[in-house]
Design a protein around this motif. Structure first.
Motif, PDB file in Angstrom:
ATOM      1  N   UNK A 272      15.787  55.659  -0.354  1.00 25.52           N
ATOM      2  CA  UNK A 272      15.387  57.064  -0.352  1.00 25.52           C
ATOM      3  C   UNK A 272      14.156  57.335   0.498  1.00 25.52           C
ATOM      4  N   UNK A 273      13.543  56.272   1.036  1.00 24.45           N
ATOM      5  CA  UNK A 273      12.275  56.440   1.746  1.00 24.45           C
ATOM      6  C   UNK A 273      12.463  56.827   3.209  1.00 24.45           C
ATOM      7  N   UNK A 274      13.644  56.619   3.771  1.00 24.43           N
ATOM      8  CA  UNK A 274      13.862  56.855   5.196  1.00 24.43           C
ATOM      9  C   UNK A 274      15.153  57.638   5.405  1.00 24.43           C
ATOM     10  N   UNK A 275      15.272  58.209   6.626  1.00 27.73           N
ATOM     11  CA  UNK A 275      16.451  58.998   6.965  1.00 27.73           C
ATOM     12  C   UNK A 275      17.673  58.103   7.097  1.00 27.73           C
ATOM     13  N   UNK A 276      17.508  56.962   7.773  1.00 28.72           N
ATOM     14  CA  UNK A 276      18.599  56.020   7.953  1.00 28.72           C
ATOM     15  C   UNK A 276      18.152  54.665   7.423  1.00 28.72           C
ATOM     16  N   UNK A 277      19.106  53.826   7.087  1.00 28.32           N
ATOM     17  CA  UNK A 277      18.784  52.559   6.452  1.00 28.32           C
ATOM     18  C   UNK A 277      18.358  51.489   7.452  1.00 28.32           C
ATOM     19  N   UNK A 278      19.053  51.403   8.588  1.00 31.33           N
ATOM     20  CA  UNK A 278      18.804  50.326   9.548  1.00 31.33           C
ATOM     21  C   UNK A 278      18.240  50.890  10.851  1.00 31.33           C
ATOM     22  N   UNK A 279      17.606  50.018  11.638  1.00 30.34           N
ATOM     23  CA  UNK A 279      17.092  50.434  12.933  1.00 30.34           C
ATOM     24  C   UNK A 279      18.238  50.947  13.808  1.00 30.34           C
ATOM     25  N   UNK A 280      18.105  52.148  14.377  1.00 31.85           N
ATOM     26  CA  UNK A 280      19.160  52.655  15.267  1.00 31.85           C
ATOM     27  C   UNK A 280      19.107  51.934  16.612  1.00 31.85           C
ATOM     28  N   UNK A 281      20.264  51.683  17.197  1.00 34.03           N
ATOM     29  CA  UNK A 281      20.349  50.971  18.478  1.00 34.03           C
ATOM     30  C   UNK A 281      21.300  51.725  19.399  1.00 34.03           C
ATOM     31  N   UNK A 282      20.860  51.931  20.625  1.00 33.61           N
ATOM     32  CA  UNK A 282      21.712  52.550  21.637  1.00 33.61           C
ATOM     33  C   UNK A 282      21.445  51.861  22.976  1.00 33.61           C
ATOM     34  N   UNK A 283      22.443  51.185  23.498  1.00 29.98           N
ATOM     35  CA  UNK A 283      22.304  50.463  24.760  1.00 29.98           C
ATOM     36  C   UNK A 283      22.540  51.425  25.918  1.00 29.98           C
ATOM     37  N   UNK A 284      21.571  51.508  26.815  1.00 28.04           N
ATOM     38  CA  UNK A 284      21.714  52.281  28.049  1.00 28.04           C
ATOM     39  C   UNK A 284      21.752  51.295  29.199  1.00 28.04           C
ATOM     40  N   UNK A 285      22.803  51.347  29.979  1.00 23.02           N
ATOM     41  CA  UNK A 285      23.033  50.308  30.993  1.00 23.02           C
ATOM     42  C   UNK A 285      21.975  50.325  32.082  1.00 23.02           C
ATOM     43  N   UNK A 286      21.377  51.465  32.353  1.00 20.68           N
ATOM     44  CA  UNK A 286      20.312  51.480  33.354  1.00 20.68           C
ATOM     45  C   UNK A 286      19.118  50.636  32.902  1.00 20.68           C
ATOM     46  N   UNK A 287      18.835  50.640  31.598  1.00 25.48           N
ATOM     47  CA  UNK A 287      17.764  49.790  31.071  1.00 25.48           C
ATOM     48  C   UNK A 287      18.102  48.318  31.259  1.00 25.48           C
ATOM     49  N   UNK A 288      19.357  47.968  31.007  1.00 23.22           N
ATOM     50  CA  UNK A 288      19.795  46.569  31.171  1.00 23.22           C
ATOM     51  C   UNK A 288      19.646  46.143  32.630  1.00 23.22           C
ATOM     52  N   UNK A 289      20.038  47.022  33.545  1.00 26.84           N
ATOM     53  CA  UNK A 289      19.921  46.702  34.969  1.00 26.84           C
ATOM     54  C   UNK A 289      18.457  46.548  35.367  1.00 26.84           C
ATOM     55  N   UNK A 290      17.594  47.435  34.857  1.00 34.43           N
ATOM     56  CA  UNK A 290      16.162  47.344  35.171  1.00 34.43           C
ATOM     57  C   UNK A 290      15.586  46.018  34.678  1.00 34.43           C
ATOM     58  N   UNK A 291      15.949  45.618  33.463  1.00 26.49           N
ATOM     59  CA  UNK A 291      15.457  44.343  32.916  1.00 26.49           C
ATOM     60  C   UNK A 291      15.940  43.178  33.763  1.00 26.49           C
ATOM     61  N   UNK A 292      17.221  43.183  34.129  1.00 27.75           N
ATOM     62  CA  UNK A 292      17.766  42.081  34.929  1.00 27.75           C
ATOM     63  C   UNK A 292      17.065  41.998  36.285  1.00 27.75           C
ATOM     64  N   UNK A 293      16.882  43.140  36.948  1.00 27.80           N
ATOM     65  CA  UNK A 293      16.210  43.139  38.247  1.00 27.80           C
ATOM     66  C   UNK A 293      14.756  42.692  38.124  1.00 27.80           C
ATOM     67  N   UNK A 294      14.108  43.074  37.019  1.00 26.56           N
ATOM     68  CA  UNK A 294      12.726  42.638  36.801  1.00 26.56           C
ATOM     69  C   UNK A 294      12.645  41.121  36.688  1.00 26.56           C
ATOM     70  N   UNK A 295      13.538  40.525  35.898  1.00 27.19           N
ATOM     71  CA  UNK A 295      13.529  39.076  35.732  1.00 27.19           C
ATOM     72  C   UNK A 295      13.832  38.391  37.063  1.00 27.19           C
ATOM     73  N   UNK A 296      14.798  38.929  37.795  1.00 30.83           N
ATOM     74  CA  UNK A 296      15.148  38.332  39.082  1.00 30.83           C
ATOM     75  C   UNK A 296      13.973  38.414  40.061  1.00 30.83           C
TER      76      UNK A 296
END
Length: 408
Positions: free
Chosen positions: A363-387
Motif C-alpha cells: 500500500x506504500x507505493x503506486x506499483x510494486x516493482x521497479x518499472x522497466x522500459x528498454x529504449x533501443x537508442x539508449x542501448x546503442x549509445x551504451x554500446x558505442x560508448x563502450x566501443x
C-alpha cells in the motif's frame, strides 16, 4: 579480414602461457560486461519511471493546452474555443478556470486549487477511470456538484452522498476591504460532493477540486475569461501539426503546450537524474575498461618472442602495434556485447517477474516493482560508448608498445 585482425583473434582465443594472464583477461572482460549491463538496466529503469509518470499524468492533463503568454488569464476564453474548433484534428475544445480558494466542510477547512470545467469535461480526459468514490457529475436539476481529490476528501472528511454542502470562498478581485467586516472581502458559494478521484500523484490528489465553470467564474469574478483552453485531438491527428496551426492562428499572445510541455519540470527532473546516473556509471565503465591496459601490457610481455619473430619476417612496428590495438578493442567489444545481452535479459526478467520491489508494503507505493522500459537508442549509445572507450584504451597501450619497439 587483414593479417593484424587474424593474429589478434588468434591471441584472443588461444590459451596464455601464464595462468595469471588468463585470469586478468577474464576479469577485464567481466568488468566491462558488468558495467555495460548496469548502464543498460539503470537507463531502462529511468525510462520506466518516465513512462509511469506520463501515463499517470495523462489521465487528467489535456492532449494540448492553450495558455496566455503573459499573466494567468486570457480575456475571452470562449472566443478562443470557437477559433480553435475550426482547426482540423481538434475533436474537443473547452475553457477552464483555475485559481486558489478556501474550502470548508463542517468543522474542517483547507486551501484548495479550484478548477472550473464544463459539465462534459469527462470527455476531455480519463477522469472517469480514476473516480474511487461516487461519480463525475457537476450539475443536475437540483444543485451544483464538486468532484474532489483524495487529499481534500481526507482533510475535509467529505464524501459523496453527504447532505452537508461544501463551502467555497475566494477573495474578491475588485473593490476595497472593510476591516470591520472582513467576510465581505470574500465571494462564497456552495456545492455538494459528487465524487472523489485519485491519480496517485501528489500535485493532483493533494488539493485539486473540480467545479462547474460558471460557478468558478462567479466565484473568481470572471465573465468569459479562462486560465486555459484544453484540446482533445482526433485519433488520426498529428499533434505537432495541430499545435503549429493553433499557434499560427492565435498568434504570439498564446502559448500552446502538449502533455510533456505541461509537465516539463517533472520530466526534466527524471531526465536529469537519468543522465547524471549515466555519467557516473560511464565513469565506472571507463575505469573497468582501463583494465584492458593491464591485460595488453601482460600480453605484450608474454608475446615478446613472437614479436621478435614477426620483425624477423619483415613486419613493421606499425603492423605489430596494430595487432595489440585490435586485441584490446576486441576485448572491449566482447564485454560490450555480453553486457548488453545481460542487461536486456535482466530487464526482460524484471518486466515479466518483477523481482526487484519498490517497497515491502504493497500500500506504500503506486506499483510494486521497479518499472522497466528498454529504449533501443539508449542501448546503442551504451554500446558505442563502450566501443569508443575500448578503442581509446587500446590506443593508449599502443603508445607503450611503440616506444618498446623503437628501443629494440
Amino acid at each position: 579480414m587483414n593479417l593484424e585482425t587474424k593474429i589478434a583473434l588468434r591471441y584472443l582465443k588461444s590459451k596464455k602461457t601464464h595462468n595469471a594472464v588468463n585470469i586478468i583477461s577474464i576479469i577485464s572482460v567481466l568488468g566491462v560486461v558488468v558495467a555495460t549491463a548496469a548502464l543498460v538496466t539503470v537507463l531502462s529503469v529511468f525510462n520506466g519511471f518516465h513512462g509511469l509518470i506520463q501515463s499517470k499524468l495523462s489521465k487528467l492533463d489535456p492532449q494540448v493546452a492553450i495558455q496566455p503568454a503573459q499573466g494567468k488569464v486570457m480575456d475571452d476564453g470562449d472566443s478562443v474555443v470557437k477559433v480553435v474548433k475550426r482547426v482540423p484534428g481538434v475533436a474537443l475544445a473547452m475553457p477552464v478556470v483555475e485559481d486558489n480558494a478556501l474550502a470548508i466542510f463542517a468543522d474542517y477547512q483547507m486551501p484548495v486549487r479550484l478548477k472550473g470545467v464544463p459539465d462534459d469535461y469527462n470527455k476531455m480526459n480519463a477522469i472517469d477511470s480514476i473516480i474511487v468514490d461516487g461519480e463525475f457529475q457537476l450539475h443536475d436539476d437540483v444543485s451544483s456538484y464538486a468532484v474532489i481529490g483524495a487529499g481534500p476528501a481526507i482533510t475535509l472528511n467529505a464524501r459523496p452522498g453527504y447532505l452537508r454542502e461544501l463551502q467555497l470562498y475566494a477573495p474578491q478581485r475588485q473593490g476595497t476591504v472593510n476591516i470591520n467586516d472582513p467576510m465581505n472581502a470574500f465571494t462564497n458559494d456552495s456545492v455538494f460532493v459528487a465524487g472523489v478521484f485519485q491519480v496517485q500523484q501528489k500535485d493532483y490528489d493533494q488539493d485539486l477540486i473540480f467545479v462547474p465553470i460558471d460557478l468558478a467564474r462567479e466565484l473568481f469574478d470572471y465573465e468569459t475569461e479562462a486560465t486555459q483552453v484544453e484540446l482533445k485531438l482526433t485519433p488520426d491527428a498529428n499533434e505537432q501539426q495541430v499545435m503549429r496551426q493553433v499557434s499560427a492562428l492565435l498568434g504570439p499572445s498564446y502559448v500552446v503546450k502538449n502533455r510533456l510541455m505541461q509537465q516539463a519540470e517533472s520530466f526534466k527532473m527524471v531526465n536529469m537524474e537519468k543522465w547524471i546516473t549515466f555519467l557516473l556509471l560511464a565513469f565506472i565503465l571507463v575505469i573497468a575498461t582501463f583494465n584492458v591496459i593491464s591485460t595488453l601490457s601482460l600480453l605484450i610481455i608474454e608475446k615478446d618472442e613472437s614479436i621478435r619473430t614477426f620483425r624477423s619476417l619483415g613486419a613493421t612496428n606499425k603492423q605489430i602495434t596494430r595487432i595489440f590495438v585490435v586485441e584490446g578493442w576486441l576485448i572491449a567489444l566482447i564485454g560490450a556485447v555480453g553486457g548488453v545481452v545481460l542487461g536486456l535479459i535482466l530487464c526482460l526478467c524484471q518486466q515479466q517477474f518483477g523481482w526487484l520491489k519498490l517497497s515491502s508494503s504493497p500500500d506504500a507505493v503506486i506499483i510494486q516493482a521497479y518499472p522497466v522500459q528498454v529504449i533501443w537508442t539508449d542501448v546503442v549509445v551504451v554500446f558505442l560508448l563502450v566501443a569508443a572507450v575500448g578503442l581509446l584504451t587500446s590506443l593508449v597501450t599502443s603508445l607503450t608498445m611503440r616506444r618498446r619497439l623503437e628501443k629494440e
